[in-house]
Scaffold this motif. Sequence first.
Motif, PDB file in Angstrom:
ATOM      1  N   GLN C 110       0.978  -1.166   0.013  1.00  0.00           N
ATOM      2  CA  GLN C 110      -0.048  -0.164   0.211  1.00  0.00           C
ATOM      3  C   GLN C 110       1.362   1.048  -0.257  1.00  0.00           C
ATOM      4  N   LYS C 111       0.172   2.902  -0.470  1.00  0.00           N
ATOM      5  CA  LYS C 111       0.969   3.542  -0.460  1.00  0.00           C
ATOM      6  C   LYS C 111       1.689   3.869   0.913  1.00  0.00           C
ATOM      7  N   LYS C 143      -3.473  -2.553  -1.216  1.00  0.00           N
ATOM      8  CA  LYS C 143      -4.986  -1.904  -0.037  1.00  0.00           C
ATOM      9  C   LYS C 143      -4.782  -0.450  -1.266  1.00  0.00           C
ATOM     10  N   ASP C 144      -4.820  -0.125  -2.543  1.00  0.00           N
ATOM     11  CA  ASP C 144      -5.165   0.768  -3.348  1.00  0.00           C
ATOM     12  C   ASP C 144      -4.910   0.865  -4.534  1.00  0.00           C
ATOM     13  N   PRO C 293      -2.417   5.685   4.779  1.00  0.00           N
ATOM     14  CA  PRO C 293      -3.039   4.777   5.050  1.00  0.00           C
ATOM     15  C   PRO C 293      -2.916   4.691   6.485  1.00  0.00           C
ATOM     16  N   THR C 294      -4.388   3.497   6.956  1.00  0.00           N
ATOM     17  CA  THR C 294      -4.815   3.566   8.420  1.00  0.00           C
ATOM     18  C   THR C 294      -3.640   2.137   8.610  1.00  0.00           C
TER      19      THR C 294
END
Lengths: 216, 538, 335
Positions: C110-111, C143-144, C293-294
Amino acid sequence: MSQSHSDHPEFLQHHFSDAEQQRESAKLGMWLFLLTEILLFGGLFVFYAIYRSWYPEMFINAHTVLDVTMGTTNTIVLITSSITMALAIRSIQLGRLKQTVWYLVSTFGLAGTFMVVKYFEYAHKFHLGQLPGHFYTFTGIEGTNPHVFFSAYFLMTGLHGIHVFVGMCLILWLIVKTKQGKFSPQYYTHIEMTGLYWHLVDLIWIFLFPLFYLVG
Amino acid sequence: MNKMPETHYLNCKKGIKSWLTTVDHKRIGILYLLSIMFFFFVGGMFAVLLRLELLTPDKLYIDSDMYNQFFTLHGAIMIFLFIIPAIPAILGNFILPIMIGAKDVAFPRLNLASWYIYMVGALFAVFSLVAGGVDTGWTFYTPYSTTTSTSVISITLGAFILGFSSICTGLNFIVTVHKLRSPGMTWFKMPLFVWGMYATALIQVLAAPVLGITLLLLIIERVVGIGIFDPAMGGDPVLYQHFFWFYSHPAVYIMILPGMAIISEMITAHSHKKIFGYKAIAYSSLGIAFASFIVWGHHMFTSGQSELAAMIFSFLTFFVAIPSGIKVFNWVATLYKGSIAFTTPMLYTLAFLFLFSIGGLTGIFLGALSVDIHLHDTYFIVAHFHYVMVGGTVIAFLGGLHHWWPKMWGRMYNETLAKISCGLIFVGFNMTFFTQFIMGAQGMPRRYHLYDEAFRPFHAFSTYGSWVMAVGFCLMAYYLIRSLYNGKPAGNNPWGALTHEWQITSPPPEHNFETIPITDHGPYDYDKVVAKSTLTEN
Amino acid sequence: MDTTGTFWMPPGNSTIASEVDGLFYFILYASIIIFTIVIGLTTYFSIKYRRRADAVAHKTDGLDHNLKLEIFWTAVPLILVMIVFVWGFKTYMKISVIPKDAYEIKVTGQKWFWSFDYPEGGNSVNEIVVPVNKPIKLLMDSKDVIHSFFVPEFRVKMDVLPNRYSITWFEATKVGDYTLYCAEFCGKGHSEMIGKVRVVTEEEFEKWSEDLAFSGEGMTLEDFGAKLYVSKACITCHKIDGSNSTGPPWNNLFGKEEKLSDGTSIIVDENYIRESILNPMKKITAGYQPVMPTFQGILKDKQIDALIAYIKSLQEDKSFIKDESLQEDESLKNE
């Protein structure tokens, strides 16, 4: 293309050696243009095929909300308009200007009818929220991602509708020009080309109709 | 001394309005020349700025966001606004009708319309530049392109519109070649430039609509969120890649085929030698055009497509390599027993053979599945396509520009400066991009703003090369513009070539020919006909 | 870079590397031979048949085809590329078919960082530790946007997609540290989305697996936070020397009044930091992109506490931190 005139060499552009060459060129150009149109729609047909193979049941469930009667009416309307268009070309070949205008007006009228029916179909779906993507709010369809069906529906019939609209503009322009006596049995390229275009628009609908209305 | 003709297409009508409403294919070619060269300059500026930033492994003067926008704009401008239209729209428009003995293209007004469409598309691209830039890379891969906050819509709309401009040009050329050939100009008496343009036009007409619909879907996806490429809504981002490369791989051949077409003209005209394997070259153009449509999947070997798909695409890819190879061997064989003059266009031709061979051979590495896995998305790819696109197409385009410049303007440029400039571009190009092959194989990924210290010497050397190239281009701009004012009149046929365009005045008259010429010999019959150069006879 | 690499290729430290390199060099040498012939002949002809300055225009030889020659230069390249095709495909199948006994690690891109989940339940960020001489299967998703898992020394690369799993594998043959790159452009932090592959011996790997569960025992909360700052990749976007990166710098952050993108402002306290880690899109500091991101599910409570303690320690002016007892309170709460 060139300004037309009922006297022969006026309509001939300087870089063509005779009317035959000019007409043949226009025809070939038009066929190539139609080919690009088919490919343009082709992309959407591929999109439809892929999603239908991913979500076959959803497509069957979703198609039931479409009104087959309206779809059938529109199909008949468009096929009839294709016939009147062909008759218009026949009339100009025989030099019957009045008849040509009459046939063009009926084609225009039928195209208008198609658009009106389409308007009612669209309005109904807008009302129920059967819309593409994020705008989809309808809840009555079972299956995964029913919004995809309406994405395909609106994209394909929408693009087709734009083509019908462009065709109507062209026919209107032809009516004016024919009334002014710009066309003759020697020179009617524009009517012939518009005719080809109109048949293609019709043909695309012939494919759209079963793919959306008669899926099951 | 040669004299300029009294009236020609440049001075037959005067005023800006006469230019903006012209339907003369030659004037439209000049309109394209000015606008396309402007964007070549803009794209080039971005290239120099990018290379400057990459001089050091850390940030030099722009941050990552800005860097990403720069490489996106460099790519998008160079591809959509420069390299795709460059040869067909400038040289094709100007030369093709004359070559086949026609007075104009089949649809002159459509031709002018295509220029206006180009300008509108360009306007959208420029708008995205001022409205915050774009940072997706020129490929606009989803889902990045549907989620980034930059102005993707206007640039994709620009590319969409440019596609139509390219369709108009292509359609025009196909009809022109079919219907407007002069008496005696049979298919196999057509110059190979015409064959190349014809094959290119076929791809333009067949592939551009698919790009059009793909970009339209992307725009609609961004505007109303229909979810076609959005995994969260049941869509598939890889589907976008399939759609995109279905156009963009043939597009690679829209870029290179015209370059090959020019080489066939230049290599014969400057060695006064009949082309070797005319039919092989003509057919291989069509073969490439056809094969280009069935290899798009080789851009996606690492995207998780099935092994079977990968195998088929790899297999087919090697079949595109063969016709390109045949062309190169034919060109080399053409030189045999020729009378080779080292004019500027000939130097560009030799540079092309050198650079395009490297570009083509490195393509073999990338077609091989297991090797591609390692090289994919590294600087090796960057180097490969620059060798093909710049070393091939741009070098051929520059050569063609120098070849037909005296025909377009009636005047010669300074040959000494031209040769120096050609040398600088050749050396600078190799410095810039050969290093990138090594970096890439060593594992340097592309589109990296910051990089590992180990790659520093390669990047630095590459940047120095870009400066050498930039100097070469500046020099070229200087002597070409200067030639318009005080260039020596070139006469009808400065190179002693046999094709139709050299038999009329330079610059050509408004309608090309007083009477439609009759073609009685082949375009390269240097074994039967001798044409004297108008430069040396005085 | 390891010294065993060559001019062209980095060191090949996986089981498939030698096969990939073998084909690479085959193509390279074949290309050099073909290139030399083409350019050699071009040069030779150019010199031999150059136009003399005093030459009068004359007719040239009409040679325009030679069937045998043409068949030759079509057939030979065709045979060569078919060899390359078959060879490339064979190795590709090895890369594609995952050995049955492979040790499976879940990779998430993810980023702009990588995280790894091990079958035993541990989790690591930007550092994947694997045993040497053992096939490792990677089950990957994103995730993205699309990322791509690339380790040059292993000759392995696979796109990481947001809507489906992609699978690849490798077997490292040499202990050491290798760089893991993201090879598919993914935005601002693309060139900083770099991880480490640490190949260790079987024994070390077992020890490391146990350490994964490590939660900072015997370490001060501050030091543990400092460790997490690096190992959980906070460092990619948040600097501690005051420089701006993708996210705000951490030094002198605590207690500061930050302007938010919605126009309001907020005092940076423990709760704000916690919220920013778990729900980063809620309150964005003005001037930054909403791209974080979370870390819900990646960081445990104790680890968040440690990061907060670390951010506090980056304060030059300690007066914002109310009193020493607060830190003690924090550590009490965690026990």
